[in-house]
Design a protein around this motif. Structure first.
Motif, short mmCIF file in Angstrom:
data_model
loop_
_atom_site.label_atom_id
_atom_site.label_comp_id
_atom_site.label_asym_id
_atom_site.label_seq_id
_atom_site.Cartn_x
_atom_site.Cartn_y
_atom_site.Cartn_z
N LEU A 11 20.20 8.46 29.45
CA LEU A 11 19.08 9.30 29.87
C LEU A 11 18.01 8.47 30.57
O LEU A 11 17.47 8.88 31.60
N TYR A 19 11.30 20.55 30.62
CA TYR A 19 12.62 19.93 30.49
C TYR A 19 12.50 18.43 30.20
O TYR A 19 13.21 17.90 29.34
N ALA A 35 13.86 16.66 26.87
CA ALA A 35 14.93 15.66 26.97
C ALA A 35 14.50 14.32 26.38
O ALA A 35 15.27 13.68 25.66
#
Length: 113
Positions: free
Chosen positions: A59, A37, A41
Motif C-alpha cells: 500500500l 478512501y 486505506a
C-alpha cells in the motif's frame, strides 16, 4: 523513484495534493470520496505486530507512486499554462521568455549621432 520514506509523510503528501485539486472546485477536500478512501486505506494497513507486513508495504508503494503521479500532473499543468502557445509572439516577448532584452536605440530606428 527514490526511497519511499515514512508512510505518514506519503499520506500528508497525498492530502496536500488533494487540497491543491479541491482548491479549484471550492469544495473542502475532506468531503471528497478520495479523502475518505485514503484515510480508510491507511488506517486498515497500519503497522501491526507481524514481523513482515507485506500488504502495508505494498500500500505504501502504491500510495507513493500515486503521489508522484499527482505531483507530476500538477507540475505539468503549471508548465503548460506558462509556456503553451499563444499564437504569434513579438520579438520582444520571445526574448523576454528566455531572459534576454533587445538593445535599445535612443533615437529610434535609423538614428545616427
Amino acid at each position: 523513484m527514490a526511497a519511499l520514506g515514512s508512510p505518514s509523510h506519503t499520506f500528508r503528501g497525498l492530502l496536500r495534493e488533494l487540497r491543491y485539486l479541491s482548491a479549484a472546485t471550492g469544495r473542502p477536500y475532506r468531503d471528497t470520496a478520495a479523502y475518505r478512501y485514503l484515510v480508510k486505506a491507511f488506517r486498515a494497513h497500519r503497522v501491526t505486530s507481524e514481523k513482515l507486513c507485506r500488504a502495508q508495504h505494498e500500500l505504501h508503494f502504491q500510495a507513493a507512486t500515486y503521489l508522484c503521479l499527482l505531483r507530476s500532473i500538477r507540475k505539468h499543468v503549471a508548465l503548460h499554462q506558462e509556456f503553451h502557445g499563444k499564437g504569434e509572439r513579438s520579438v520582444e516577448e520571445s526574448a523576454g521568455l528566455v531572459g534576454l532584452k533587445l538593445p535599445h536605440q535612443p533615437g529610434g530606428k535609423g538614428w545616427e549621432p
